[in-house]
Design a protein around this motif. Structure first.
Motif, mmCIF file in Angstrom:
data_model
loop_
_atom_site.group_PDB
_atom_site.id
_atom_site.type_symbol
_atom_site.label_atom_id
_atom_site.label_comp_id
_atom_site.label_asym_id
_atom_site.label_seq_id
_atom_site.Cartn_x
_atom_site.Cartn_y
_atom_site.Cartn_z
ATOM 1 N N GLN A 123 0.783 -1.212 -0.082
ATOM 2 C CA GLN A 123 0.050 0.102 -0.039
ATOM 3 C C GLN A 123 0.938 1.131 0.010
ATOM 4 N N ARG A 124 2.067 1.186 0.650
ATOM 5 C CA ARG A 124 2.985 2.402 0.564
ATOM 6 C C ARG A 124 3.101 2.801 -1.042
ATOM 7 N N TYR A 125 3.660 1.569 -1.876
ATOM 8 C CA TYR A 125 3.953 1.858 -3.410
ATOM 9 C C TYR A 125 2.591 2.605 -3.891
ATOM 10 N N ALA A 179 5.882 -4.221 -7.287
ATOM 11 C CA ALA A 179 5.054 -3.309 -7.119
ATOM 12 C C ALA A 179 5.885 -1.978 -7.064
ATOM 13 N N GLY A 180 7.235 -1.863 -6.676
ATOM 14 C CA GLY A 180 8.055 -0.878 -6.563
ATOM 15 C C GLY A 180 8.430 -0.561 -8.189
ATOM 16 N N ILE A 208 12.812 -4.214 -15.821
ATOM 17 C CA ILE A 208 12.173 -2.839 -15.506
ATOM 18 C C ILE A 208 11.696 -2.414 -16.909
ATOM 19 N N ARG A 209 12.599 -2.711 -18.126
ATOM 20 C CA ARG A 209 11.986 -2.248 -19.362
ATOM 21 C C ARG A 209 10.661 -2.772 -19.581
ATOM 22 N N ASN A 273 13.465 -5.413 2.125
ATOM 23 C CA ASN A 273 14.063 -4.533 0.926
ATOM 24 C C ASN A 273 14.658 -5.553 -0.030
ATOM 25 N N GLU A 274 13.911 -5.624 -1.165
ATOM 26 C CA GLU A 274 14.266 -6.637 -2.038
ATOM 27 C C GLU A 274 15.389 -6.354 -2.650
ATOM 28 N N GLY A 275 15.914 -5.037 -2.923
ATOM 29 C CA GLY A 275 17.201 -4.890 -3.378
ATOM 30 C C GLY A 275 18.252 -5.278 -2.500
#
Length: 374
Positions: A123-125, A179-180, A208-209, A273-275
């Motif tokens: 929901q934050r995203y 979601a990010g 991402i693309r 954090n997925e990163g």
């Protein structure tokens, strides 16, 4: 190409406790001036529940620099988007058009709660996407505007301060989850992610693309990679230096020397954090990967924040940077371990060599998308 540095108000880092208070004006001034002189395009100013306010730090540093840009990290949810839009517009006016924004949704539930936010990350995203859309409208709309959304209700906002930059300041975005990426691909100009080996970086850019195409984006995205270069005259000397830095971090972690830099989140069990999760997978692959990718420092910090390194002589690290450019990376954030000393070294010994290598490989003019009013 864009080269970003890192601006902090004190000298505390993973390898040392800070030697002054939380805001050391002399250090802040010298660090900003050093990166201005070194040829960095912008400097990132971080954000967290324990940290000094980034916009105010940038306003101070702008008075002591002539061309350096400022990338203000911000977590939506604590300030109304209309208020934030005016803050950045004011800062852009004060700095002569040298402001950009780095939107982070927040990877630690615990740190979000410290500032009073209990919204789940998915929901934050959604809130972040709505926040950015309102900010962009406020920056580019003359006359009253309304917004009626899920998270924000705005009626009749009619501002009298606008950014100097036209159509608006650039928006960077961090977020590696599904979601990010969907949110960033829709609202941002540039997607920033932690430095990973070449194969993973290629996959991340492709991912991402593909999402950008799915959400109907027509303008190209820029890609920023954040790493911690460790350079020395030779590759062997640089590797020895990297091992010393790693040992110092490990010693500080074991000795509990992190109280005053707890904002770095080492050992935070609530972080989702997925990163960082991706970095931990990489760290299990070995110590030295590709041409210069070093995992030791990331392992020592539990993949907390910007922690992976490029290690080698300036020529080796420059060649590694060019490898990333060939994948589509358009900007780099270089954060040192000794912020002031490393910033000076990067300016003297690394950035000029990178530019030479990029020119020799025909990579010195990649397309960097401009900000749009959308």
């Amino acid at each position: 190409m864009e080269f970003l540095g890192f601006l902090a108000p004190h000298d505390g880092q993973e390898i040392q406790q800070r030697s002054t208070g939380p805001v050391d004006l002399d250090y802040l001034r010298r660090l900003a001036a050093a990166q201005d002189e070194a040829g960095f395009d912008r400097v990132l100013i971080g954000n967290g529940s324990a940290m000094a306010d980034g916009a105010q730090l940038a306003a101070f540093a702008a008075a002591y620099t002539s061309r350096l840009g400022f990338l203000i990290a911000h977590r939506p949810g604590f300030v109304a988007p209309t208020v934030f839009a005016r803050t950045i517009a004011t800062l852009d006016a004060l700095s002569g058009g040298r402001t950009a924004v780095h939107i982070i949704t927040g990877g630690s539930d615990a740190d979000q709660r410290r500032d009073g936010d209990r919204l789940p990350k998915e929901q934050r995203y959604a809130r972040t996407g709505e926040f950015v859309e309102i900010v962009k409208r406020v920056w580019t709309t003359k006359g009253p505007l309304d917004h009626h959304g899920e998270h924000y209700q705005v009626e009749g906002i009619d501002v009298d301060v606008f950014p100097v930059q036209r159509p608006r300041p650039r928006i960077y975005f961090a977020g590696s989850s599904a979601a990010g990426i969907a949110t960033g691909a829709r609202v941002a100009d540039a997607i920033a992610f932690y430095g990973e080996p070449l194969r993973q970086t290629r996959e991340q850019i492709g991912r991402i693309r593909a999402v950008a195409a799915e959400v109907g984006r027509t303008e190209p995205l820029a890609f920023n990679v954040s790493v911690r270069p460790i350079i020395a005259p030779t590759d062997a000397a640089a590797l020895e230096k990297a091992e010393r830095i790693t040992s110092t971090i490990e010693r500080n972690v074991r000795g509990g020397s992190w109280d005053r830099v707890r904002l770095r989140g080492i050992g935070d069990k609530t972080a989702n954090n997925e990163g960082s999760d991706r970095l931990r997978e990489v760290n299990a692959s070995g110590a030295l990967l590709d041409r210069a990718y070093w995992t030791g420092t990331s392992k020592a910090t539990n993949a907390s924040g910007i922690s992976s390194a490029l290690v080698g002589s300036p020529e080796t690290v420059a060649s590694a940077v060019a490898d990333y450019v060939e994948l589509g990376v358009t900007s780099f954030l270089f954060k040192g371990w000794d912020l002031l000393g490393d910033a000076r070294d990067y300016g003297r010994h690394l950035l000029p060599v990178i530019r030479d290598v990029l020119r020799d490989r025909g990579l010195d003019h990649p397309t960097l998308p401009k900000a749009s009013a959308s």
